[in-house]
Design an enzyme around this catalytic site. Structure first.
Site, PDB file in Angstrom:
ATOM      1  CG  HIS A  79      -2.053  -0.960   1.147  1.00 34.59           C
ATOM      2  ND1 HIS A  79      -3.141  -0.921   1.974  1.00 34.59           N
ATOM      3  CD2 HIS A  79      -2.273  -1.989   0.306  1.00 34.59           C
ATOM      4  CE1 HIS A  79      -3.984  -1.891   1.652  1.00 34.59           C
ATOM      5  NE2 HIS A  79      -3.469  -2.557   0.648  1.00 34.59           N
ATOM      6  CE1 TYR A 208      -5.303   4.002   8.472  1.00 35.59           C
ATOM      7  CE2 TYR A 208      -5.896   4.103  10.788  1.00 35.59           C
ATOM      8  CZ  TYR A 208      -5.153   3.560   9.773  1.00 35.59           C
ATOM      9  OH  TYR A 208      -4.247   2.565  10.051  1.00 35.59           O
ATOM     10  CE1 TYR A 392      -1.300   3.889   9.364  1.00 37.15           C
ATOM     11  CE2 TYR A 392      -0.157   2.831   7.537  1.00 37.15           C
ATOM     12  CZ  TYR A 392      -1.233   2.896   8.403  1.00 37.15           C
ATOM     13  OH  TYR A 392      -2.239   1.958   8.313  1.00 37.15           O
TER      14      TYR A 392
END
Ligand SMILES: Cc1cc2nc3c(=O)[nH]c(=O)nc-3n(C[C@H](O)[C@H](O)[C@H](O)COP(=O)(O)OP(=O)(O)OC[C@H]3O[C@@H](n4cnc5c(N)ncnc54)[C@H](O)[C@@H]3O)c2cc1C
Length: 399
Positions: A79, A208, A392
């Site tokens: 991703h 999210y 992240y």
């Protein structure tokens, strides 16, 4: 006289066969450092338990370049970004554009399958389904692990270094005397209601979502199974929720003018995940070293738990390897401080993501608008987005 115990001798005794324990065992064995792992659950239970799903690039490298398996590259999904969705609109955080990195969607039970297969392939000593684990003599040069093995034999491992990789409910950290152990934590006034559904993916990357009704995470597992969560009260009973009610709630949290619709299917698992931020300091006592969830837990919003466990292992492996190859204990002595530096960074990131994306039950109108201002600030600023992308996807090793 007590019962006769079978005595086993090794250099490193490891309590816990989760990602932290098995990865450490694999790395030590590769460096010729003998070790034994004891794990209380049986192999099948761990292999079929669904937990984390996002691997940082550094974690992927530990599996691939570390000689565990390349399956994450062939069966996982890379991703290159996530969507932050608020006010009914999606805003992509493009990891590749911002920091030139990616994450991989690869479930924790597949990580376990790879690690346990690698230990078996390389002749590792991993004892599953043990009971009654105790650790003693931690301040001595021969700390010990006592347990009853799966066949009912009482055993005692005499080791030189003992690693507590026994997760958030484990016994190891509680063996650090109360006057030395300092526990820092916060609780959150919400939990995650999680589902697994047999359905096609609703989106190519994780979403999210922040909404007036609370947070939702639209995630994936593979082409036919999807993982989704929504913020819920910690006292909710998942059995009180029908499939229809769950889909309605999830859809309301991602509704927007773009008409985005979740792809629905039968729900085959419902869980309520309570979480907190927790750190045990120091992560070392005598010859006991804590790694992974045994030393700290984070709320799952930043996808840091599993990755942080592997990051501890990277630091601890270097320290143990250096100890046996140079006879210097310097890196062992520095382990706790070095690991905790990353832990606190990850605590901050996980806390930040959690508070920015969730809606506190008692949030005032000011707080609600302030949070939207924060989200708008992050997506409108390349620097803000880059901070999120860097954290992240994972800080470099040693950072
Ligand atoms: C329900 C759930 C969902 C999660 N979802 C996410 C997520 O979505 N994203 C994310 O990043 N993180 C998530 N996490 C966190 C992530 O799974 C952990 O951070 C990760 O498993 C840490 O690895 P570990 O090896 O340190 O601990 P663990 O995986 O917990 O492994 C510890 C092992 O020690 C064993 N053990 C415990 N006590 C003993 C004993 N006395 N004797 C022998 N063995 C013992 C346990 O059986 C276990 O197998 C989730 C955790 C849970 C519980």
């Amino acid at each position: 006289m007590g019962a006769v115990r079978t005595v086993l001798r090794t250099k490193v005794g490891i309590v816990g066969g989760g990602p932290a324990g098995l990865m450490l065992s694999h790395l030590l064995a590769g460096a010729g450092i003998e070790n034994i792992v004891v794990e209380k659950r049986d192999h099948e239970t761990i292999r079929t338990t669904q937990r984390a799903g996002i691997l940082e690039h550094g974690s992927v490298r530990m599996l691939t370049e570390g000689g565990v398996s390349n399956r994450v590259l062939s069966e996982g999904h890379r991703h290159d970004g996530i969507d932050l969705r608020f006010g009914g609109e999606s805003h992509r955080i493009d990891f590749q554009d911002l920091v030139g990195e990616s994450v991989w969607l690869y479930p924790q039970n597949e990580v376990f399958a790879d690690l346990s297969a690698a230990r078996e392939r390389d002749g590792g000593d991993v004892r599953y389904a043990v009971s009654g684990t105790e650790i003693v003599d931690l301040e001595s040069n021969t700390p010990k692990i006592r347990f009853t093995d799966a066949a009912g034999n009482d055993c005692e491992i005499h080791c030189e270094l003992l690693v507590g990789a026994d997760g958030s409910q484990g016994i190891c950290r509680r063996s650090i005397p109360a006057g030395i152990r300092s526990e820092k934590f916060i609780e959150y006034p919400f939990a995650w209601f999680g589902i697994l559904t047999q359905a096609p993916a609703s989106a190519p990357e994780l979403i999210y979502a922040n909404s007036d009704r609370g947070f939702a995470l639209i995630s994936q597992r593979n082409d036919s199974i999807q993982r989704m969560y929504f913020q819920a009260d910690p006292s909710e009973n998942p059995d009180d929720w029908s499939e229809e009610r769950i889909w309605e709630e999830l859809q309301l949290r991602v509704d927007g003018p773009d008409g985005f619709e979740l792809k629905q299917g039968p729900i085959f698992e419902k869980t309520l995940l309570k979480f907190r931020s927790y750190v045990c300091e120091p992560m070392r006592y005598g010859n006991l070293f804590l790694a992974g969830d045994a030393g700290h837990t984070v709320p799952p919003t930043g996808a840091k738990g599993l990755n942080l466990a592997l990051a501890d292992v990277r630091v601890l492996f270097e320290a143990i390897d250096s100890y046996y190859s140079t006879k210097s204990a310097d890196l062992l002595d520095g382990y706790s401080d070095r690991a905790l530096a990353r832990v606190w960074r990850a605590q901050n990131f996980s806390y930040w993501m959690t508070s920015m994306l969730h809606t506190r039950p008692d949030a005032s109108e000011f707080e609600r608008r302030r949070t939207l201002g924060e989200l708008e600030g992050v997506v409108a600023s390349r620097h803000g987005s880059a901070y999120l992308a860097e954290a992240y996807t994972g800080w470099p090793a040693g950072a």
